[in-house]
Design a protein around this motif. Structure first.
Motif, short mmCIF file in Angstrom:
data_model
loop_
_atom_site.label_atom_id
_atom_site.label_comp_id
_atom_site.label_asym_id
_atom_site.label_seq_id
_atom_site.Cartn_x
_atom_site.Cartn_y
_atom_site.Cartn_z
N ASP A 290 0.82 -1.22 0.00
CA ASP A 290 0.00 0.00 0.00
C ASP A 290 0.86 1.26 0.00
OD1 ASP A 290 -2.55 -1.17 -0.01
OD2 ASP A 290 -2.50 -1.50 2.15
N VAL A 291 2.17 1.10 -0.05
CA VAL A 291 3.09 2.24 -0.01
C VAL A 291 3.79 2.35 -1.36
CG1 VAL A 291 5.07 3.29 1.14
CG2 VAL A 291 3.46 1.90 2.46
N ALA A 292 3.47 3.42 -2.13
CA ALA A 292 4.15 3.71 -3.38
C ALA A 292 5.26 4.72 -3.11
CB ALA A 292 3.17 4.27 -4.40
N MET A 314 17.58 -1.86 1.08
CA MET A 314 16.67 -2.62 0.23
C MET A 314 17.06 -4.08 0.25
SD MET A 314 16.34 0.01 -3.00
CE MET A 314 18.13 0.25 -3.13
N GLU A 315 16.04 -4.96 0.24
CA GLU A 315 16.28 -6.40 0.22
C GLU A 315 15.30 -7.05 -0.76
OE1 GLU A 315 16.00 -8.27 4.02
OE2 GLU A 315 17.18 -6.75 5.06
N ALA A 316 15.73 -8.11 -1.40
CA ALA A 316 14.81 -8.88 -2.25
C ALA A 316 13.76 -9.53 -1.36
CB ALA A 316 15.58 -9.93 -3.02
N ARG A 321 10.84 -8.74 -6.90
CA ARG A 321 10.28 -7.74 -5.99
C ARG A 321 11.29 -7.36 -4.92
NH1 ARG A 321 5.00 -7.08 -6.95
NH2 ARG A 321 4.63 -6.00 -5.00
N ALA A 322 11.16 -6.14 -4.41
CA ALA A 322 12.10 -5.64 -3.40
C ALA A 322 11.35 -5.00 -2.25
CB ALA A 322 13.06 -4.63 -4.01
N ALA A 323 11.83 -5.21 -1.03
CA ALA A 323 11.34 -4.50 0.15
C ALA A 323 12.26 -3.32 0.38
CB ALA A 323 11.32 -5.42 1.36
N VAL A 324 11.69 -2.13 0.30
CA VAL A 324 12.47 -0.91 0.51
C VAL A 324 12.14 -0.40 1.92
CG1 VAL A 324 13.00 1.41 -0.33
CG2 VAL A 324 12.32 -0.39 -1.95
N PHE A 325 13.11 -0.47 2.83
CA PHE A 325 12.90 -0.04 4.21
C PHE A 325 13.21 1.45 4.31
CE2 PHE A 325 13.65 -4.58 4.47
CZ PHE A 325 12.63 -4.99 5.32
N GLU A 337 6.89 -2.33 -0.73
CA GLU A 337 7.26 -3.45 -1.60
C GLU A 337 6.94 -3.07 -3.03
OE1 GLU A 337 7.18 -8.24 -1.51
OE2 GLU A 337 5.21 -7.29 -1.43
N ILE A 338 7.97 -3.01 -3.85
CA ILE A 338 7.83 -2.61 -5.25
C ILE A 338 8.60 -3.60 -6.11
CG2 ILE A 338 7.50 -0.15 -4.73
CD1 ILE A 338 10.45 0.29 -5.27
N THR A 339 8.48 -3.45 -7.43
CA THR A 339 9.20 -4.36 -8.32
C THR A 339 10.67 -3.96 -8.42
OG1 THR A 339 8.76 -3.05 -10.30
CG2 THR A 339 7.09 -4.69 -9.67
N ALA A 340 11.50 -4.94 -8.73
CA ALA A 340 12.92 -4.66 -8.95
C ALA A 340 13.09 -3.72 -10.14
CB ALA A 340 13.67 -5.97 -9.19
#
Length: 365
Positions: A290-292, A314-316, A321-325, A337-340
């Motif tokens: 839900d976070v762009a 950032m982690e896969a 897909r990647a989790a951007v902290f 969570e967005i695409t690589a």
């Protein structure tokens, strides 16, 4: 502090916890898949099975060692189970009176009886037979009965599992406020990540009868491979409080709590169904999908929440897909969570300023 190493065999299942130690303050969630040993460990810690072997200490008190085990009734634990297990031949008031009569004599002046009744919302139910209660009402009585016994520790074994979504939401709010305000160390078994993210201060992860690791909630939500991230993907849990919005019963402000004196609160718009709600301390659960992300503030867009952040790392999180902290101005962490492909297209990198875009319709107060 709880410290121990316990073993217990029940039928074909064997608990062999291995050494564990964790702070007892606040809420500790025991989390794992069905059959991982959560309930067996709770029974062993509560002293409910005389076949338990090993060691267990609570603060400076030995509950179990190789030679003796403190009986369950002397551990002063308030138990709440998935099915309320109330005394069927007594009214609600009778159940509370029975628990109060068994409370340790030196703690009768502890938690006020009238406060328990008011805080759990059971005053209209006191003269009802327990057989005439709904599932949510039974669990309210169960938590009230546990508190009436003046416990030093609460242990709750999936207390929300048998309830519908509305009763779960009401009980979550009750647990959150009562446990926090009364300050009773609490062990909570659940298989629902949402309950962990809303209530827990730390998580004991279990698998195949063993304690795999113990993490604070922040640590548990700070890695892309967290067992708390199921099909919903990465999630953040923010500490703060709710504030009403003047002349609009269907919106709320969530104001975050800075982790340090130098931090600045973050304010988010939330949608609301108009029901009365607790505007005190709360946690806000934010799903990563839900976070762009945008390189800066965006004009002429329907998204009301645009939050300035800094990319922490950032982690896969899944194939492609990647989790951007993201670090917020208050020191707390959000995750997107967005695409690589999007990571590459925007040229994202650790340390970079970024704007998080969150629809208020995705956040419910």
């Amino acid at each position: 502090m709880f410290e121990g190493n316990l073993s217990l065999t029940l039928g074909d299942f064997r608990l062999d916890s291995g050494p564990f130690a964790f702070d007892s303050a606040g809420v500790t969630a025991l989390f794992g898949r069905s059959g991982s040993g959560k309930s067996t460990l709770l029974r062993a810690m509560a002293g409910l099975d005389r076949h338990t072997r090993g060691q267990l200490r609570f603060h400076d008190e030995t509950w179990q060692d190789g030679r003796r085990a403190l009986p369950a009734e002397r551990r002063d634990i308030g138990m709440v189970f998935q099915h309320a297990a109330l005394l069927a031949n007594r009214t609600v008031r009778g159940n509370l009176d029975f628990a109060a009569s068994r409370a340790p004599a030196d703690r009768h002046a502890g938690i006020d009886h009238d406060e328990i009744v008011i805080r759990t919302g059971i005053e209209p139910l006191l003269d009802r037979a327990v057989g005439n209660l709904s599932g949510g009402e039974r669990q309210r009585v169960a938590i009230a009965r546990a508190l009436a016994g003046q416990p030093r520790v609460l242990m709750m074994d999936e207390p929300l599992a048998a309830l519908d979504w509305r009763a779960k939401a009401e009980l979550l709010e009750l647990f959150e406020s009562v446990i926090r305000d009364l300050g009773i160390p609490t062990l909570l078994i659940t298989h629902a990540p949402q309950e962990v993210e809303r209530l827990a201060d730390r998580v004991v992860f279990m698998s195949k009868g063993r304690v795999e690791r113990v993490e604070t909630l922040r640590e548990a939500l700070g890695r892309a491979d967290s067992p708390l991230f199921t099909e919903e993907g990465p999630v953040a849990s923010l500490e703060g409080h709710l504030e009403p919005v003047a002349d609009d019963p269907h919106r709320l402000h969530f104001v975050s709590r800075p982790l340090t004196e130098a931090g600045n609160p973050v304010t988010l718009w939330l949608t609301h169904d108009g029901r009365p709600t607790n505007t005190g301390p709360r946690r806000l659960r934010v799903r990563g999908d839900d976070v762009a992300l945008a390189r800066g503030p965006v004009e002429d867009i329907s998204v009301q929440n645009q939050v300035a952040c800094r990319i922490e790392r950032m982690e896969a999180s899944a194939p492609g897909r990647a989790a951007v902290f993201l670090e917020l101005a208050d020191g707390q962490r959000l995750v997107s969570e967005i695409t690589a492909h999007t990571v590459d297209r925007l040229g994202l990198a650790p340390g970079q300023p970024i704007t998080a875009l969150i629809k208020s319709a995705a956040l419910m107060g």
